[in-house]
Design a protein around this motif. Sequence first.
Motif, PDB file in Angstrom:
ATOM      1  N   GLU A 156      14.076 -35.184 -14.973  1.00  0.00           N
ATOM      2  CA  GLU A 156      14.583 -34.391 -16.111  1.00  0.00           C
ATOM      3  C   GLU A 156      13.946 -34.849 -17.416  1.00  0.00           C
ATOM      4  OE1 GLU A 156      18.823 -33.396 -16.649  1.00  0.00           O
ATOM      5  OE2 GLU A 156      19.110 -34.420 -14.704  1.00  0.00           O
ATOM      6  N   ILE A 157      13.859 -36.154 -17.594  1.00  0.00           N
ATOM      7  CA  ILE A 157      13.264 -36.703 -18.818  1.00  0.00           C
ATOM      8  C   ILE A 157      11.779 -36.353 -18.883  1.00  0.00           C
ATOM      9  CG2 ILE A 157      12.708 -38.830 -20.066  1.00  0.00           C
ATOM     10  CD1 ILE A 157      15.357 -39.979 -18.788  1.00  0.00           C
ATOM     11  N   ALA A 158      11.084 -36.459 -17.764  1.00  0.00           N
ATOM     12  CA  ALA A 158       9.648 -36.139 -17.724  1.00  0.00           C
ATOM     13  C   ALA A 158       9.406 -34.676 -18.100  1.00  0.00           C
ATOM     14  CB  ALA A 158       9.087 -36.436 -16.341  1.00  0.00           C
ATOM     15  N   LEU A 159      10.208 -33.788 -17.549  1.00  0.00           N
ATOM     16  CA  LEU A 159      10.046 -32.366 -17.864  1.00  0.00           C
ATOM     17  C   LEU A 159      10.318 -32.095 -19.344  1.00  0.00           C
ATOM     18  CD1 LEU A 159      11.707 -30.899 -14.649  1.00  0.00           C
ATOM     19  CD2 LEU A 159       9.260 -30.906 -15.217  1.00  0.00           C
ATOM     20  N   MET A 194      -4.323 -46.227 -10.268  1.00  0.00           N
ATOM     21  CA  MET A 194      -3.953 -45.304 -11.348  1.00  0.00           C
ATOM     22  C   MET A 194      -4.398 -43.922 -10.885  1.00  0.00           C
ATOM     23  SD  MET A 194      -4.948 -47.388 -14.814  1.00  0.00           S
ATOM     24  CE  MET A 194      -4.768 -45.911 -15.783  1.00  0.00           C
ATOM     25  N   ILE A 195      -3.441 -43.116 -10.485  1.00  0.00           N
ATOM     26  CA  ILE A 195      -3.753 -41.821  -9.878  1.00  0.00           C
ATOM     27  C   ILE A 195      -3.547 -40.700 -10.891  1.00  0.00           C
ATOM     28  CG2 ILE A 195      -3.133 -40.210  -8.041  1.00  0.00           C
ATOM     29  CD1 ILE A 195      -2.207 -42.684  -6.412  1.00  0.00           C
ATOM     30  N   ASN A 196      -4.576 -39.894 -11.064  1.00  0.00           N
ATOM     31  CA  ASN A 196      -4.506 -38.704 -11.908  1.00  0.00           C
ATOM     32  C   ASN A 196      -3.804 -37.630 -11.068  1.00  0.00           C
ATOM     33  OD1 ASN A 196      -5.070 -36.177 -13.082  1.00  0.00           O
ATOM     34  ND2 ASN A 196      -6.896 -36.992 -14.081  1.00  0.00           N
ATOM     35  N   MET A 197      -2.526 -37.437 -11.347  1.00  0.00           N
ATOM     36  CA  MET A 197      -1.717 -36.568 -10.491  1.00  0.00           C
ATOM     37  C   MET A 197      -2.111 -35.097 -10.580  1.00  0.00           C
ATOM     38  SD  MET A 197       0.192 -38.410  -8.626  1.00  0.00           S
ATOM     39  CE  MET A 197       1.384 -37.211  -8.038  1.00  0.00           C
ATOM     40  N   LYS A 198      -2.490 -34.620 -11.748  1.00  0.00           N
ATOM     41  CA  LYS A 198      -2.856 -33.203 -11.884  1.00  0.00           C
ATOM     42  C   LYS A 198      -4.119 -32.895 -11.080  1.00  0.00           C
ATOM     43  CE  LYS A 198       0.631 -32.750 -14.554  1.00  0.00           C
ATOM     44  NZ  LYS A 198       1.893 -32.730 -13.854  1.00  0.00           N
ATOM     45  N   THR A 219       9.923 -33.631  -7.577  1.00  0.00           N
ATOM     46  CA  THR A 219       9.880 -33.154  -8.964  1.00  0.00           C
ATOM     47  C   THR A 219       9.325 -34.221  -9.896  1.00  0.00           C
ATOM     48  OG1 THR A 219      11.753 -31.690  -8.535  1.00  0.00           O
ATOM     49  CG2 THR A 219      11.254 -32.168 -10.843  1.00  0.00           C
ATOM     50  N   LEU A 220       9.757 -35.473  -9.732  1.00  0.00           N
ATOM     51  CA  LEU A 220       9.230 -36.540 -10.575  1.00  0.00           C
ATOM     52  C   LEU A 220       7.738 -36.723 -10.342  1.00  0.00           C
ATOM     53  CD1 LEU A 220       9.439 -38.747 -12.671  1.00  0.00           C
ATOM     54  CD2 LEU A 220      10.381 -40.272 -10.902  1.00  0.00           C
ATOM     55  N   LEU A 221       7.298 -36.663  -9.104  1.00  0.00           N
ATOM     56  CA  LEU A 221       5.861 -36.755  -8.837  1.00  0.00           C
ATOM     57  C   LEU A 221       5.095 -35.634  -9.520  1.00  0.00           C
ATOM     58  CD1 LEU A 221       5.473 -37.728  -5.067  1.00  0.00           C
ATOM     59  CD2 LEU A 221       4.603 -38.973  -7.051  1.00  0.00           C
ATOM     60  N   SER A 222       5.604 -34.418  -9.427  1.00  0.00           N
ATOM     61  CA  SER A 222       4.890 -33.281 -10.022  1.00  0.00           C
ATOM     62  C   SER A 222       4.932 -33.303 -11.546  1.00  0.00           C
ATOM     63  CB  SER A 222       5.426 -31.955  -9.482  1.00  0.00           C
ATOM     64  OG  SER A 222       6.719 -31.714  -9.957  1.00  0.00           O
ATOM     65  N   ALA A 223       5.911 -33.985 -12.121  1.00  0.00           N
ATOM     66  CA  ALA A 223       6.014 -34.086 -13.587  1.00  0.00           C
ATOM     67  C   ALA A 223       5.281 -35.317 -14.128  1.00  0.00           C
ATOM     68  CB  ALA A 223       7.479 -34.125 -14.004  1.00  0.00           C
ATOM     69  N   ASP A 253      -3.359 -33.130  -7.302  1.00  0.00           N
ATOM     70  CA  ASP A 253      -2.713 -31.901  -6.827  1.00  0.00           C
ATOM     71  C   ASP A 253      -3.731 -30.773  -6.659  1.00  0.00           C
ATOM     72  OD1 ASP A 253      -0.224 -33.116  -6.727  1.00  0.00           O
ATOM     73  OD2 ASP A 253       0.460 -32.283  -8.634  1.00  0.00           O
ATOM     74  N   LYS A 254      -4.657 -30.631  -7.627  1.00  0.00           N
ATOM     75  CA  LYS A 254      -5.673 -29.569  -7.571  1.00  0.00           C
ATOM     76  C   LYS A 254      -6.606 -29.736  -6.377  1.00  0.00           C
ATOM     77  CE  LYS A 254      -6.446 -28.850 -12.404  1.00  0.00           C
ATOM     78  NZ  LYS A 254      -7.429 -28.996 -13.466  1.00  0.00           N
ATOM     79  N   LYS A 255      -7.084 -30.964  -6.168  1.00  0.00           N
ATOM     80  CA  LYS A 255      -8.109 -31.216  -5.136  1.00  0.00           C
ATOM     81  C   LYS A 255      -7.541 -31.501  -3.759  1.00  0.00           C
ATOM     82  CE  LYS A 255     -11.686 -32.502  -8.308  1.00  0.00           C
ATOM     83  NZ  LYS A 255     -12.811 -33.334  -8.597  1.00  0.00           N
ATOM     84  N   GLY A 256      -6.245 -31.823  -3.686  1.00  0.00           N
ATOM     85  CA  GLY A 256      -5.647 -32.127  -2.393  1.00  0.00           C
ATOM     86  C   GLY A 256      -6.039 -33.475  -1.844  1.00  0.00           C
ATOM     87  N   GLU A 257      -6.589 -34.322  -2.685  1.00  0.00           N
ATOM     88  CA  GLU A 257      -6.930 -35.698  -2.304  1.00  0.00           C
ATOM     89  C   GLU A 257      -6.777 -36.566  -3.548  1.00  0.00           C
ATOM     90  OE1 GLU A 257     -11.739 -35.902  -2.863  1.00  0.00           O
ATOM     91  OE2 GLU A 257     -10.997 -35.002  -0.997  1.00  0.00           O
ATOM     92  N   ILE A 258      -6.586 -37.860  -3.342  1.00  0.00           N
ATOM     93  CA  ILE A 258      -6.332 -38.757  -4.461  1.00  0.00           C
ATOM     94  C   ILE A 258      -7.534 -38.826  -5.397  1.00  0.00           C
ATOM     95  CG2 ILE A 258      -5.936 -41.169  -5.110  1.00  0.00           C
ATOM     96  CD1 ILE A 258      -4.165 -41.414  -2.638  1.00  0.00           C
TER      97      ILE A 258
END
Length: 165
Positions: free
Chosen positions: A82-85, A149-153, A117-121, A156-161
Amino acid sequence: MRLYGITPESIVDGPGIRYVIFAQGCFHHCPFCHNPASWDSGAGDEFSVKQIIRFLKKQKKTIQGITFSGGEPFLQAGEFAEIALAAHKIGLDVVTYSGYTYEELIESGNNNIDIKTLLSATDILIDGKYIHELRSAGLQFRGSSNQRMINMKETDKKGEIVLYT
């Protein structure tokens, strides 16, 4: 939610000046942990999500983003999500530290919407337990070389870390 503490301005917990929230409660109990007082999930101080969001709004002009550290933020994933969003809505980025690996969190997220949700935010996930034998002062925003240090966006786009650089 239970918190170990808050640091309104930090330059060591992610890129730029950051508002850092330390979760209370952690099951990892990493030897030589930086915050062993954060392990007890019954300790710390009680805060509401609304209180934290009000604090963030007051700081938003002086910070680049918010960092969730610990303790283990994913033990209170719903509140941190919730805080992240809310942070994203006011133009802040989100860094989340976890003793769990990305892979463990993805697996847990399949059965837990709050973790998902926290992962996606999260913009940058710093994952993995602190391992004292792998410590290095030269690592950016991490304590031991097993932590990523993982760039989550991009992940998610590439389907790999995709690591954050």
